[in-house]
Scaffold this active site. Structure first.
Site, PDB file in Angstrom:
ATOM      1  N   ASP A 681      76.761-115.819 -76.881  1.00 49.16           N
ATOM      2  CA  ASP A 681      75.772-116.736 -77.433  1.00 49.16           C
ATOM      3  C   ASP A 681      75.982-116.902 -78.946  1.00 49.16           C
ATOM      4  O   ASP A 681      75.887-117.994 -79.485  1.00 49.16           O
ATOM      5  CB  ASP A 681      74.367-116.207 -77.152  1.00 49.16           C
ATOM      6  CG  ASP A 681      73.289-117.196 -77.581  1.00 49.16           C
ATOM      7  OD1 ASP A 681      73.242-118.304 -77.020  1.00 49.16           O
ATOM      8  OD2 ASP A 681      72.515-116.867 -78.503  1.00 49.16           O
ATOM      9  N   LYS A 685      77.060-120.352 -81.256  1.00 48.27           N
ATOM     10  CA  LYS A 685      76.372-120.797 -82.474  1.00 48.27           C
ATOM     11  C   LYS A 685      77.354-120.922 -83.642  1.00 48.27           C
ATOM     12  O   LYS A 685      77.287-121.880 -84.425  1.00 48.27           O
ATOM     13  CB  LYS A 685      75.250-119.823 -82.824  1.00 48.27           C
ATOM     14  CG  LYS A 685      74.113-119.815 -81.800  1.00 48.27           C
ATOM     15  CD  LYS A 685      73.069-118.761 -82.132  1.00 48.27           C
ATOM     16  CE  LYS A 685      71.959-118.746 -81.082  1.00 48.27           C
ATOM     17  NZ  LYS A 685      70.940-117.700 -81.357  1.00 48.27           N
TER      18      LYS A 685
END
Length: 823
Positions: A681, A685
């Protein structure tokens, strides 16, 4: 003296006819010496029904008799409901008319022919029937009322279907009658007239209004009133623009422009006799007689708005004659329009560029083929020699016109019009403006008509309050929080920011529900249960496109790859997108580029601030730095609230597994904490930030340190993983001790430097801005040419439904600013 005309809806049945009678009674009470001429149309739908019956008879369809009998019964019931059964004069009049109609229709059926003369005779019977009933009803209400068959007074030529009035003879007849009548009210048939040989003619579309204007002009009345079912001339068609409202005053010229471009309340010939005599024309509502209506006269009070109305012609065809053989050649336009005249084709709009290379004009779709054939024939030689191209025909188009005298000498009107259409993804095919500056007309695709009307109406009439139409997919934790925030702050936004957010569609993974006027957010769950339909992304997009609302925004509050895959399609439909779903920006670079290209092409917005850092201004800060010309040297960031919490709380005397368990209990981690600890994750980003700086990276290009031992990764279940994590505490403790010995802390850091992107567990000392990080905060450090010695730091809560939803909410509001003219 005054003339009042009542349309078909005003006399649709006995109850409405009695309302009309009450209006006349009130008028007589206020003006006891005033004479009133009342012009009436046929009852609603009767004229169309008579035409239909006539054509059925001409086609030998026996079923015409069934419709004829229903029409007869309808009028008999009206007589009964009006309490006129004992009135022999009205009973005999109606029966005589139906008997004559029966014979004529039978003749049409036998010969299979319907001439214009016969059609006029038949179609005019609706007014002859209705006017007699209305006059008799007035008498029943104790008024001195008379019935006037307009065929005895209004004389025309023999152009059946749209006869031309002999005003000299007509005026003489009307003045003679009203000079001698003892009645306080005279009820006239609208629409019908007759020739010098007493053959029935009709006055064409809007004929009853025309009758009222003819009578008013002949008698030089103080005012002509047109009573209908709306509160006057509206700023737009209320069937297409729900927020349309009535216009208090307007000039004859404005009214004629409005009617030319589709306003249904009035018809251009209606105005002409009144205009010549400067007689005020007032549009009133039979069902709300207390409403002021619209006063049409030689003067307008200007009013607070730049325009008076937005009108439209729903369907037109656009024809273009072009070619180098037109440049500098005189007489081309004369030949073109002469050819159209010979074909009896009416031109609605004309536009020509200064290069003289092309002439474009609009006609009714039914006239397009005739126009093309006529022009191709007229310019056969030039087309054959390739001096001109064959006439080009474009169909499925509409015209929108903004109209008003206040536009004269006012700069910026066209700019506002084009901006409103452009920012809603509406392409302008052609445009025209007369030198009077009374109207600006634009041709657009028919599919965008309602959207265009609403966008322009909002721009010119409701510019103080901008409405955004929001479609939300994902009503889970973040989506539901967003709904609550919108509901809580909607009144504040309307009052303080002049912004109205209307949620027009909501979807979960299973159901979707839409309402064009906005969903009641307090009861949306109830609507889902009762009226929700099966959710598919394709179906959701199709419904958004069908509604085609202005200022539309699609909000994706899911983490679905499937939903994100539709962003390009949604943007291509001229619908802006706001999303916290980072998958759309962290997919393939080709998809990332495609979405931005469509965003620029369609002039819409794709906003995703909450992809990184929830509500923190990380992406916007980065873009501001780049836009202002700064150069990014490096980016360091803690981009996971979960991992921030874990390593901020992993201290001496605390086991790593205990911190992870606590984070899971607090709801910080995914159901399987490995999804956080793997760092995927965070890599997504960082990829988004890297792409914002201009790097064409893929997810696989980011080097992610795997901090979990192999035994933890191989565990089959979450429970097994947690056991293996406990067993691996020593591995993490060794890294913590090593860092602590150097007075450093462990931080899970995403880093972009010199084109390389990494995600790893690093040691930071007391001089590092991440050393004192606490709680579950995110932090981003930008080192740039300007912020070199002391990096620019953005820090705060980087996760949580409230801050994420608030970030999404803020970006929805920012799109409202964009539609107001910002960037």
């Amino acid at each position: 003296m005054i003339v009042l005309k009542f349309g078909g809806t005003s006399v649709a049945d006995a109850r409405n006819i009695q309302k009309v009678g009450n209006i006349i009674i009130q008028r007589l009470k206020k003006n006891k010496k005033e004479k009133i001429a009342v012009v009436v149309s046929a009852m609603t739908g009767v004229t169309d029904e008579l035409i239909k019956i006539s054509r059925m008879a001409a086609n030998h369809e026996v079923a015409y008799t069934d419709l004829f009998n229903k029409l007869r019964t309808r009028h008999q019931h009206a007589i009964r409901d009006l309490g006129l059964m004992k009135d022999k004069s009205v009973h005999d009049h109606v029966e005589e008319l139906f008997s004559g109609l029966h014979d004529i229709l039978h003749g049409v059926f036998l010969v299979g022919e319907l001439s214009s003369r016969t059609l006029d005779f038949i179609s005019g019977h609706g007014e002859l029937l209705c006017a007699k009933m209305v006059a008799s009803s007035f008498k029943n209400q104790k008024m001195r009322a008379g019935f006037m068959d307009a065929r005895n007074f209004i004389k025309t030529d023999e152009t059946f279907g749209s006869a031309l009035v002999d005003f000299e003879l007509t005026n003489k007849n009307l003045r003679s009658h009203f000079r001698t009548t003892k009645n306080e009210v005279e009820v006239l048939t609208g629409f019908v007239a007759s020739t010098s040989r007493n053959e029935t003619t009709t006055l064409g579309r809007g004929g009853s209004d025309y009758t009222a204007a003819i009578v008013g002009a002949a008698l030089n009345v103080t005012e002509i009133q047109i009573w209908t079912d709306v509160d006057g001339v509206m700023t737009a068609d209320p069937r297409k623009v729900r927020k349309a409202f009535s216009i208090p005053t307007m000039t004859y010229e404005e009214a004629m422009e409005m009617s030319h471009f589709g306003a249904k309340v009035i018809h251009p010939p209606t105005i002409q006799p009144a205009l010549e005599k400067s007689i005020p024309l007032r549009i009133k509502n039979t069902f709300r007689p207390e409403a002021e209506g619209t006063l049409i006269s030689t003067k307008s009070n200007g009013g607070p708005f730049l325009i008076k109305g937005v009108s439209s012609i729903d369907e037109i065809s656009l024809l273009t004659l072009q070619g180098s053989g037109m440049v500098g050649v005189s007489g081309i336009s004369a030949r073109l329009f002469n050819a159209l005249s010979l074909s009896k084709v009416n031109v609605i709009l004309i536009t020509q560029g200064s290069s003289e290379h092309a002439i474009t004009f609009a006609v009714k779709p039914g006239d397009a083929a005739y126009a093309k054939k006529s022009i191709d024939s007229a310019f056969l030689l030039e087309i054959k020699n390739h001096l001109l191209e064959p006439i080009k025909v474009e169909n499925e188009l509409s015209i929108i016109a903004v109209i008003g005298e206040n536009m004269r000498n006012t700069p910026g009107v066209s700019g506002r019009l084009f901006q409103a259409l452009g920012k809603n993804g509406i392409s302008i095919v052609a445009t025209a403006q007369g030198s009077s500056e009374l109207n600006i007309s634009t041709v657009i695709h028919k599919v965008d008509l309602i959207k265009g009307l609403n966008a322009l109406h909002q721009t010119f009439f409701l510019s103080d309050v901008k409405t955004l139409s929001v479609y939300l997919v994902g009503a889970g934790l973040i989506g539901n929080t967003l709904i609550k925030q919108i509901e809580k702050h909607k009144q504040f936004l309307k009052e303080a920011r002049m912004l109205e957010i209307s949620v027009a569609g909501i979807a979960t993974s299973k159901k979707m529900f839409f309402h064009a006027d906005g969903i009641n957010l307090k009861r949306y769950r109830e609507y889902f249960d009762n009226d929700g339909v099966k959710m598919t992304m394709q179906g959701f997009i199709e419904r958004m496109k069908e509604l085609n609302l202005p200022q539309s925004i699609f909000v994706d509050c899911t983490s679905s790859e499937d939903v994100a895959s539709y962003y390009a399609k949604i943007l291509d439909a001229s619908i802006s997108v706001v999303t916290p779903n980072k998958i759309g920006n962290a997919g393939s670079y080709a998809q990332y580029k495609q979405v931005r290209e469509i965003e620029r092409k369609r002039n819409v917005r794709f906003l995703y601030e909450t992809n990184v850092g929830a509500g923190l201004p990380i992406i916007s800060t980065l873009n501001d730095l780049l836009t202002s010309g700064d150069k990014i040297i490096s980016i360091e960031a803690v981009l996971s609230g979960t991992l921030s919490y874990i390593f901020n709380n992993y201290k001496e005397g605390v086991k790593f597994s205990d911190v992870v368990i606590k984070a899971k209990e607090l709801g910080y981690t995914e159901p399987d904490p490995r999804d956080d600890l793997k760092g995927t994750d965070v890599a997504r980003k960082l990829l988004i930030l890297a792409r914002e700086t201009g790097l064409a990276l893929e997810l696989k290009d980011i080097k992610v340190e795997q901090i979990l031992p192999p035994n933890c990764l191989k565990a089959k279940t979450v429970a097994d993983f947690m056991k293996e994590l406990v067993a691996s505490d020593a591995v993490f403790e060794e890294r913590r001790k090593k860092a602590a010995a150097k007075n450093k802390h462990l931080r899970f850091i995403a880093k972009l430097e010199k084109g390389k992107a990494t995600v790893s567990l690093l040691e930071v000392d007391t001089t590092h801005p991440f050393y004192h990080l606490s709680g579950s905060d995110n932090i981003v450090s930008f080192t740039t040419d300007r912020y070199h010695d002391r990096p620019l730091v953005v820090k705060g809560p980087g996760a949580g439904a409230e801050v994420t939803a608030a970030g999404v909410f803020a970006q929805i509001i920012s799109i409202g600013n964009y539609f107001e003219g910002g960037n």
